[in-house]
Design a protein around this motif. Structure first.
Motif, PDB file in Angstrom:
ATOM      1  N   LEU A 186       0.817  -1.215   0.000  1.00 42.32           N
ATOM      2  CA  LEU A 186       0.000   0.000   0.000  1.00 42.32           C
ATOM      3  C   LEU A 186       0.848   1.261   0.000  1.00 42.32           C
ATOM      4  O   LEU A 186       0.379   2.331  -0.386  1.00 42.32           O
ATOM      5  CB  LEU A 186      -0.923   0.023   1.224  1.00 42.32           C
ATOM      6  N   GLY A 187       2.082   1.135   0.480  1.00 40.34           N
ATOM      7  CA  GLY A 187       2.953   2.308   0.599  1.00 40.34           C
ATOM      8  C   GLY A 187       2.575   3.192   1.771  1.00 40.34           C
ATOM      9  O   GLY A 187       2.920   4.373   1.801  1.00 40.34           O
ATOM     10  N   ARG A 188       1.888   2.628   2.746  1.00 42.95           N
ATOM     11  CA  ARG A 188       1.469   3.368   3.937  1.00 42.95           C
ATOM     12  C   ARG A 188       1.084   2.397   5.038  1.00 42.95           C
ATOM     13  O   ARG A 188       0.848   1.221   4.799  1.00 42.95           O
ATOM     14  CB  ARG A 188       0.310   4.304   3.621  1.00 42.95           C
ATOM     15  N   LYS A 189       1.014   2.902   6.236  1.00 41.79           N
ATOM     16  CA  LYS A 189       0.594   2.106   7.386  1.00 41.79           C
ATOM     17  C   LYS A 189      -0.922   1.918   7.357  1.00 41.79           C
ATOM     18  O   LYS A 189      -1.657   2.800   6.908  1.00 41.79           O
ATOM     19  CB  LYS A 189       0.979   2.799   8.701  1.00 41.79           C
ATOM     20  N   LEU A 190      -1.357   0.791   7.854  1.00 40.96           N
ATOM     21  CA  LEU A 190      -2.790   0.587   8.044  1.00 40.96           C
ATOM     22  C   LEU A 190      -3.234   1.454   9.221  1.00 40.96           C
ATOM     23  O   LEU A 190      -2.461   1.683  10.153  1.00 40.96           O
ATOM     24  CB  LEU A 190      -3.078  -0.885   8.324  1.00 40.96           C
ATOM     25  N   PRO A 191      -4.458   1.938   9.191  1.00 39.95           N
ATOM     26  CA  PRO A 191      -4.912   2.808  10.288  1.00 39.95           C
ATOM     27  C   PRO A 191      -5.020   2.069  11.618  1.00 39.95           C
ATOM     28  O   PRO A 191      -5.172   0.847  11.651  1.00 39.95           O
ATOM     29  CB  PRO A 191      -6.283   3.292   9.814  1.00 39.95           C
ATOM     30  N   ARG A 192      -4.940   2.838  12.698  1.00 41.92           N
ATOM     31  CA  ARG A 192      -5.212   2.265  14.019  1.00 41.92           C
ATOM     32  C   ARG A 192      -6.659   1.779  14.020  1.00 41.92           C
ATOM     33  O   ARG A 192      -7.482   2.244  13.253  1.00 41.92           O
ATOM     34  CB  ARG A 192      -5.037   3.324  15.104  1.00 41.92           C
ATOM     35  N   ASN A 193      -6.968   0.863  14.898  1.00 44.20           N
ATOM     36  CA  ASN A 193      -8.318   0.297  14.999  1.00 44.20           C
ATOM     37  C   ASN A 193      -8.757  -0.389  13.702  1.00 44.20           C
ATOM     38  O   ASN A 193      -9.894  -0.253  13.260  1.00 44.20           O
ATOM     39  CB  ASN A 193      -9.337   1.354  15.425  1.00 44.20           C
ATOM     40  N   CYS A 194      -7.819  -1.112  13.120  1.00 46.94           N
ATOM     41  CA  CYS A 194      -8.090  -1.912  11.929  1.00 46.94           C
ATOM     42  C   CYS A 194      -8.153  -3.379  12.366  1.00 46.94           C
ATOM     43  O   CYS A 194      -7.377  -3.812  13.219  1.00 46.94           O
ATOM     44  CB  CYS A 194      -6.966  -1.686  10.913  1.00 46.94           C
ATOM     45  N   TRP A 195      -9.078  -4.130  11.800  1.00 50.17           N
ATOM     46  CA  TRP A 195      -9.341  -5.505  12.216  1.00 50.17           C
ATOM     47  C   TRP A 195      -9.202  -6.458  11.037  1.00 50.17           C
ATOM     48  O   TRP A 195      -9.648  -6.147   9.926  1.00 50.17           O
ATOM     49  CB  TRP A 195     -10.761  -5.624  12.757  1.00 50.17           C
ATOM     50  N   GLU A 196      -8.615  -7.613  11.272  1.00 54.30           N
ATOM     51  CA  GLU A 196      -8.606  -8.669  10.266  1.00 54.30           C
ATOM     52  C   GLU A 196      -9.884  -9.488  10.451  1.00 54.30           C
ATOM     53  O   GLU A 196     -10.225  -9.878  11.566  1.00 54.30           O
ATOM     54  CB  GLU A 196      -7.384  -9.564  10.420  1.00 54.30           C
ATOM     55  N   ILE A 197     -10.582  -9.721   9.342  1.00 52.68           N
ATOM     56  CA  ILE A 197     -11.819 -10.510   9.359  1.00 52.68           C
ATOM     57  C   ILE A 197     -11.501 -11.925   8.894  1.00 52.68           C
ATOM     58  O   ILE A 197     -10.857 -12.118   7.866  1.00 52.68           O
ATOM     59  CB  ILE A 197     -12.876  -9.933   8.397  1.00 52.68           C
ATOM     60  N   LYS A 198     -11.979 -12.872   9.649  1.00 52.04           N
ATOM     61  CA  LYS A 198     -11.918 -14.271   9.256  1.00 52.04           C
ATOM     62  C   LYS A 198     -13.278 -14.880   9.604  1.00 52.04           C
ATOM     63  O   LYS A 198     -14.013 -14.343  10.420  1.00 52.04           O
ATOM     64  CB  LYS A 198     -10.816 -15.000  10.009  1.00 52.04           C
ATOM     65  N   PHE A 199     -13.603 -15.978   8.964  1.00 49.66           N
ATOM     66  CA  PHE A 199     -14.836 -16.674   9.326  1.00 49.66           C
ATOM     67  C   PHE A 199     -14.597 -18.168   9.274  1.00 49.66           C
ATOM     68  O   PHE A 199     -13.766 -18.659   8.517  1.00 49.66           O
ATOM     69  CB  PHE A 199     -16.011 -16.254   8.441  1.00 49.66           C
ATOM     70  N   ALA A 200     -15.289 -18.871  10.122  1.00 50.18           N
ATOM     71  CA  ALA A 200     -15.163 -20.322  10.208  1.00 50.18           C
ATOM     72  C   ALA A 200     -16.448 -20.883  10.794  1.00 50.18           C
ATOM     73  O   ALA A 200     -17.226 -20.162  11.419  1.00 50.18           O
ATOM     74  CB  ALA A 200     -13.978 -20.701  11.093  1.00 50.18           C
ATOM     75  N   LEU A 201     -16.632 -22.161  10.594  1.00 51.92           N
ATOM     76  CA  LEU A 201     -17.758 -22.816  11.241  1.00 51.92           C
ATOM     77  C   LEU A 201     -17.649 -22.606  12.741  1.00 51.92           C
ATOM     78  O   LEU A 201     -16.565 -22.690  13.309  1.00 51.92           O
ATOM     79  CB  LEU A 201     -17.762 -24.312  10.924  1.00 51.92           C
ATOM     80  N   LYS A 202     -18.749 -22.325  13.383  1.00 46.07           N
ATOM     81  CA  LYS A 202     -18.736 -22.052  14.818  1.00 46.07           C
ATOM     82  C   LYS A 202     -18.205 -23.242  15.609  1.00 46.07           C
ATOM     83  O   LYS A 202     -17.504 -23.061  16.603  1.00 46.07           O
ATOM     84  CB  LYS A 202     -20.152 -21.668  15.281  1.00 46.07           C
ATOM     85  N   ARG A 203     -18.441 -24.439  15.144  1.00 45.62           N
ATOM     86  CA  ARG A 203     -17.934 -25.625  15.857  1.00 45.62           C
ATOM     87  C   ARG A 203     -16.412 -25.665  15.861  1.00 45.62           C
ATOM     88  O   ARG A 203     -15.821 -26.327  16.690  1.00 45.62           O
ATOM     89  CB  ARG A 203     -18.517 -26.907  15.283  1.00 45.62           C
TER      90      ARG A 203
END
Length: 163
Positions: free
Chosen positions: A55-72
């Motif tokens: 990106l040529g820049r820092k990611l902003p503060r309060n940034c979250w990685e999203i993942k999803f999986a079966l709840k089990r």
């Protein structure tokens, strides 16, 4: 049409160094999923530096990685990311269920934004799931006008920075 249900609340999951991940449960028909939000500030993302370099820049503060999986898959803490088809009682998601799952991920992120200060998200396909990157791309394209963020493809199309 697939039936989509989202829990009203989020569960905080303690991580190292006083950070918490957030787990949100959604259901698509008989498939129960956990949407896993990991704070990038916790230093758990193996790709953060590569993304910032691209990106040529820092990611902003309060940034979250999203993942999803079966709840089990969350029973023992960090999910193992099994596919529904590997479970005899679940089977595979059909097209409508996949689209409902995408809508659920999008709605979950909006709900999180109402409860937390969120400056952006990162979505990265697992290396052993190469079709997940294009799935993220289709979802982001579908919801582009509603996101309120800019979308940046990263990691040769296997991920997206959204802020």
């Amino acid at each position: 049409m697939a039936a989509l249900r989202l829990d009203e609340s989020f569960e905080e999951v303690p991580l190292l160094d006083d950070h918490c991940a957030i787990l949100h449960t959604i259901s698509v028909d008989h498939f129960e999923y956990g949407i896993w939000y990991l704070p990038l500030s916790a230093g758990l993302s193996a790709h953060k530096e590569r993304i910032e370099d691209q990106l040529g820049r820092k990611l902003p503060r309060n940034c979250w990685e999203i993942k999803f999986a079966l709840k089990r898959d969350f029973v023992l803490g960090v999910p193992s990311y099994t596919e529904p088809g590997t479970h005899e009682d679940l089977g595979c998601l059909n097209y409508r269920q996949m689209m409902a799952l995408g809508a659920g991920i999008f709605q979950s992120s909006w709900m999180l934004r109402r409860h937390r200060e969120v400056k952006g998200f990162v979505a990265i396909a697992l290396e052993d799931r190469p079709k997940l990157g294009p799935y993220y791309g289709r979802l982001l394209n579908s919801y582009r006008d509603q996101l309120g963020y800019s979308i940046y493809p990263v990691l040769e199309g296997s991920g997206y920075a959204i802020f």
